[in-house]
Enzyme design. Structure first.
Site, mmCIF file in Angstrom:
data_model
loop_
_atom_site.group_PDB
_atom_site.id
_atom_site.type_symbol
_atom_site.label_atom_id
_atom_site.label_comp_id
_atom_site.label_asym_id
_atom_site.label_seq_id
_atom_site.Cartn_x
_atom_site.Cartn_y
_atom_site.Cartn_z
ATOM 1 N N LYS A 82 15.162 82.645 -59.730
ATOM 2 C CA LYS A 82 13.916 82.309 -60.103
ATOM 3 C C LYS A 82 13.448 80.998 -59.886
ATOM 4 C CE LYS A 82 10.973 82.516 -64.421
ATOM 5 N NZ LYS A 82 10.963 83.121 -65.908
ATOM 6 N N SER A 152 7.518 86.001 -66.783
ATOM 7 C CA SER A 152 7.199 85.016 -65.654
ATOM 8 C C SER A 152 8.146 85.218 -64.501
ATOM 9 C CB SER A 152 7.406 83.600 -66.207
ATOM 10 O OG SER A 152 8.693 83.378 -66.746
ATOM 11 N N SER A 176 9.774 87.525 -70.260
ATOM 12 C CA SER A 176 9.640 87.216 -68.950
ATOM 13 C C SER A 176 10.679 87.898 -68.253
ATOM 14 C CB SER A 176 9.919 85.586 -68.695
ATOM 15 O OG SER A 176 8.783 85.059 -69.297
#
Length: 443
Positions: A82, A152, A176
């Site tokens: 990420k 996210s 997320s």
């Protein structure tokens, strides 16, 4: 499941093909790259790829497997990181134009651990702005490109769901990891708070937790334990415990159906799917506690404003770094959070923390009576692309509580993937995995 039965697809071990000799890390990397070449233009899951570095890592892993000397069960797994977590070989943009192209030239703690375990780090995956709500990226859901992948950890879930990666790192403050994993039809795992080292993750928030996303439960657990055994948890925190192999199955005696503030938002198809799952759990002989139980009803009432409470806590904690950034380069939602934080004082923040602590204590008392909690991982299938990444209402309780949670992609809504969410007791992550394994073996 009988001894001779094939394992559930979500229970396939990440190194099964390597041990069997039916694939090599290099051949698996080539297969992932073929999917990327075919679909990345429409899914947009990555901010950067290091093909040459991944090829070299896969070749080294292939040699180790041929020599019978793998470094770990995830040796050769192709993974993404990420884009809030630092990588030595690729920039870390944090989902914001402020940090576009910024390169720290070091690996975050978890990335360092994964490399040491033999994982093949292929690319950086898209995230929303500072891993919150607004997205500057155009990432789409691999099952329907007119829909959001969630956030996210958008790119991580989308890439794994599309077959571009075997696993990926994510982070979660509210929903997320769990929500995008549900939308994209993959396993998402948020450990107990602090159980995995967040060093280099550019995330100082008091509810943020590093976690994993994978095509199987074994893969998600293998990634997490590879990190824990090499770099531990956050400084001063107890790290994840357990073997790098998935814990043995354990049938629960009692589970609790947790109805959150998102209960009223659940889509009709999602409610039908959950009802069927609850019926199956009861049919397997598990006692299911509902809100007719007074203690559970009191916990649910206490969690009704979990999202608002979380927002207050995060608004204060985002004072740094938001106040130091150019205001005009922040999205409108982030500008609103900045304004909300400025309107608070330390007494407001401490009152919010005290309320969170009280809710956690209430949860802890109830958790002593049940093996785990069960609910949906999202209010339904992924919504169509708009200016947000879907409702986090089903996810905020586990994040507020700081306890482990995972999503199993065994449900559907409107023909699209949807996850069953299991929530465990603080620090008892292996127990939660054992129950999840039991559920898959009895699916």
């Amino acid at each position: 499941m009988s001894k001779d039965a094939a394992p559930h697809p979500l229970l396939i071990e990440p190194d099964a093909a390597y041990r069997a000799g039916t694939a090599t890390p290099s051949s698996v990397l080539a297969a992932h790259l073929a999917v990327i070449d075919a679909r990345e233009s429409e899914i947009a899951a990555f901010t950067a790829l290091n093909r040459a570095g991944a090829a070299a890592a896969a070749e080294a892993s292939t040699r180790r497997w041929k020599a019978g000397e793998p470094l770990s069960p995830i040796d050769g797994m192709v993974v993404g990181i990420k884009d809030v977590i630092e990588t030595e070989d690729m920039p870390t943009g944090q989902g914001s134009p402020i940090w576009a192209g910024f390169h720290t030239r070091r690996d975050g703690a978890a990335v360092q651990a994964l490399r040491e375990a033999g994982a093949v780090v292929l690319g950086k995956t898209t995230t929303t702005e500072f891993a919150t709500r607004h997205s500057f990226a155009a990432t789409r859901n691999p099952h329907d490109i007119e829909r959001t992948p969630g956030g996210s950890s958008s790119g991580s879930a989308a890439a794994v769901g599309a077959g571009m990666l075997g696993g990926a790192l994510g982070t979660q403050v509210v929903g997320s990891i769990i929500r995008p994993s549900s939308y994209c039809g993959v396993v998402g795992y948020k450990p107990s708070f602090g159980a995995l080292n967040r060093g280099g993750a550019n995330d100082q928030l008091s509810q943020s937790c590093l976690g994993t996303i994978a095509t199987s439960l074994n893969g998600a657990w293998g990634l997490a334990t590879a990190i824990a055994s090499r770099v531990g948890g956050d400084p001063g925190r107890v790290t994840l415990r357990g073997s790098e192999r998935l814990p043995a199955s354990r049938a629960p005696q009692r589970m609790a159906l947790l109805k959150t503030a998102g209960w009223s938002q659940i889509e009709p198809g999602a409610r039908i799917a959950l009802d069927q799952e609850i019926h199956a759990i009861r049919q397997s002989g598990v006692e299911l506690v509902s809100d007719e139980d007074g203690e559970l009803a009191e916990l649910e009432a206490a969690l009704l404003d979990a999202w608002q409470l979380t927002e207050r806590i995060l608004s204060w904690e985002f004072a740094w770094p938001l106040r130091s950034y150019p205001h005009e380069k922040l999205s409108p939602p982030m500008q609103q959070r900045l304004a909300a934080g400025k309107a608070m004082n330390r007494d407001d923040y401490e009152a919010a923390l005290a309320r969170r602590d009280a809710i956690r204590q209430r949860f802890g008392r109830l958790a002593e009576r049940v093996d785990c909690f069960v609910t949906l991982a999202a209010t339904g299938a992924a919504p169509r692309v708009t200016d947000n990444t879907g409702s986090p209402a089903m996810n905020v309780p586990a994040s507020l509580l700081g306890v482990p949670a995972l999503t199993l992609p065994i449900l559907q809504d409107s023909g699209l993937p949807m996850g069953l969410q299991l929530i465990g007791r603080n620090g008892q992550d292996a127990d939660l995995m054992a129950v999840a394994r039991w559920r898959l073996e009895h699916a």
